[in-house]
Design an enzyme around this catalytic site. Structure first.
Site, PDB file in Angstrom:
ATOM      1  N   GLY A 191      43.015  36.731  39.471  1.00  0.00           N
ATOM      2  CA  GLY A 191      44.391  36.916  39.731  1.00  0.00           C
ATOM      3  C   GLY A 191      44.590  37.819  41.252  1.00  0.00           C
ATOM      4  N   ARG A 229      41.337  29.635  39.586  1.00  0.00           N
ATOM      5  CA  ARG A 229      40.497  29.940  38.574  1.00  0.00           C
ATOM      6  C   ARG A 229      39.887  28.598  38.547  1.00  0.00           C
ATOM      7  NH1 ARG A 229      42.443  34.826  36.502  1.00  0.00           N
ATOM      8  NH2 ARG A 229      44.727  35.066  36.723  1.00  0.00           N
ATOM      9  N   ASP A 270      37.037  40.976  36.513  1.00  0.00           N
ATOM     10  CA  ASP A 270      35.426  40.800  35.957  1.00  0.00           C
ATOM     11  C   ASP A 270      35.110  39.481  35.568  1.00  0.00           C
ATOM     12  OD1 ASP A 270      37.720  40.597  34.066  1.00  0.00           O
ATOM     13  OD2 ASP A 270      37.025  41.657  32.403  1.00  0.00           O
ATOM     14  N   THR A 277      42.221  43.947  41.296  1.00  0.00           N
ATOM     15  CA  THR A 277      43.020  43.445  40.346  1.00  0.00           C
ATOM     16  C   THR A 277      44.051  44.619  40.145  1.00  0.00           C
ATOM     17  OG1 THR A 277      43.116  43.178  37.935  1.00  0.00           O
ATOM     18  CG2 THR A 277      41.244  44.316  38.681  1.00  0.00           C
ATOM     19  N   ASP A 311      45.071  45.408  37.199  1.00  0.00           N
ATOM     20  CA  ASP A 311      45.040  46.082  36.023  1.00  0.00           C
ATOM     21  C   ASP A 311      44.291  47.352  35.767  1.00  0.00           C
ATOM     22  OD1 ASP A 311      46.301  43.690  35.254  1.00  0.00           O
ATOM     23  OD2 ASP A 311      44.438  42.661  34.588  1.00  0.00           O
ATOM     24  N   ASP A 333      41.025  47.871  35.384  1.00  0.00           N
ATOM     25  CA  ASP A 333      40.461  47.626  33.739  1.00  0.00           C
ATOM     26  C   ASP A 333      38.965  47.582  34.271  1.00  0.00           C
ATOM     27  OD1 ASP A 333      40.500  45.084  35.114  1.00  0.00           O
ATOM     28  OD2 ASP A 333      41.157  44.102  33.160  1.00  0.00           O
ATOM     29  N   ARG A 371      47.237  43.396  31.314  1.00  0.00           N
ATOM     30  CA  ARG A 371      46.588  42.723  30.228  1.00  0.00           C
ATOM     31  C   ARG A 371      46.069  43.809  29.135  1.00  0.00           C
ATOM     32  NH1 ARG A 371      42.413  38.235  32.657  1.00  0.00           N
ATOM     33  NH2 ARG A 371      41.492  39.887  33.401  1.00  0.00           N
TER      34      ARG A 371
END
Ligand code: ATP
Length: 327
Positions: free
Chosen positions: A15, A76, A107, A130, A132, A134, A176
């Protein structure tokens, strides 16, 4: 510094996130500063497999620092998940003489590069990009600050209309399985409740927060919901509250991809610039199969295995603060 590396390939994958361009710029300019050639690999692993690779110079990354998205595009690739796909990618890199890689992504992109490193031994460093936030091994990922600011701006605007019309809004933000964007945009936006996957709040507990509004005539409120919420997204929660009570006038806003675009904040630009330079210096100092990150305001390199097995946990203190302030 090592003299064995001569040509560095850089790409963005997974992303997109605001600040990726600032990271590309930093990688390109640091590589040139250290007298290395640098190549942009277009569309992540897809372009690597197809040989969509362009030489970059200091000027090719001019005027991109402030722009969202990624000039190298992102994609992707299913094919890269296969050994055959990775072999094709390696052959293309060899053709261009690329002997080290820097990936900017999440990741999944790092996992791909880790497999690639194990198979072909190309020194590689990952930069966490990212929205996120995360990824363990870094306090912040590139794009998270911008995305959170975008969410806060949206919540501020929604609050205006919520108050004017006495409405209860459920605002769904990205992230997410991580609640970082939700918890911090919720605190900054003064949310009445914040629903994140890491918390164990049940629907009944959420309803218990909203219900007193019926007695105090507090109809307007903003509830921030992380997309990974375990008790349902904004639409589900709005439906459940409606089923329970006809008192509230409920609206739902799902911010979606809006959070991925836009000009990066100063924070993301500086973070991306620091990580980009550190990634190049790390490679030239012999680092491989690692992620560069920022921990306690210091650059750090974390082995990929550690990144993969860890989680970037929410700060429990933030959750406590959010609950105190939402009464
Ligand atoms: P974001 O967190 O923003 O979604 P990401 O990097 O995690 O970013 P993914 O779609 O998970 O995004 O991964 C990006 C690409 O990395 C995949 O399309 C694929 O090409 C490659 N990749 C992911 N996992 C693997 C794997 N196990 N083996 C090989 N390649 C992989």
């Amino acid at each position: 510094m090592s003299t064995t590396i001569t040509k560095i390939g850089v790409f963005t994958s997974g992303g997109d996130a605001p600040g990726m361009n600032a990271a590309i710029r930093a990688v390109v300019r640091a590589s040139i500063y250290y007298k290395k050639e640098v190549f942009g690999i277009m569309r992540g692993y897809e372009g690597m497999i197809e040989g969509d690779i362009v030489k970059l110079g200091a000027r090719s990354v001019g005027n991109i620092l402030q722009r969202g998205g990624t000039i190298l595009k992102s994609a992707r690739s299913q094919e890269f998940r296969t050994p055959e796909g990775r072999k094709k990618a390696f052959d293309q890199l060899k053709k261009h003489g690329i002997d080290a890689l820097i990936a900017i992504g999440g990741d999944g992109s790092f996992t791909g590069l880790h497999h690639f490193f194990n198979e072909y031994g190309l020194p590689s460093v990952c930069i966490p990009g990212t929205i996120d936030n995360d990824i363990p091994g870094t306090d912040y990922t590139i794009g998270y600050d911008t995305a959170t600011n975008t969410a806060v701006e949206a919540i501020d605007k929604i609050r205006d209309t919520a108050l004017s019309h006495n409405r209860l809004f459920f605002v769904e933000v990205m992230g997410r399985n991580s609640g970082y964007i939700a918890i911090n945009s919720g605190i900054a936006g003064g949310a009445g409740a914040i629903i994140i996957p890491e918390d164990h709040m049940t629907f009944e507990e959420l309803y218990a927060i909203l219900k007193p509004g019926e007695e105090t005539a507090k109809k307007s409120n903003v509830v921030v919901v992380a997309e990974g919420s375990k008790i349902g997204g904004a639409l589900d929660l709005a439906r459940k509250v409606t089923e329970r009570s006809s008192y509230f006038d409920i609206k739902v806003t799902i911010l979606g991809h809006l959070q991925r675009g836009g000009s990066p904040t100063y924070f993301d630009r500086v973070l991306a610039s620091k990580l980009g330079v550190a990634a190049v210096e790390g490679l030239l100092n012999g680092k491989q199969d690692v992620m560069v990150g920022i921990l306690d305001n210091k650059i750090s390199f974390t082995p990929f295995e550690t990144v993969r097995s860890g989680i970037h946990a929410i700060n429990e203190e933030d959750l406590r603060i959010a609950k105190i302030l939402s009464i």
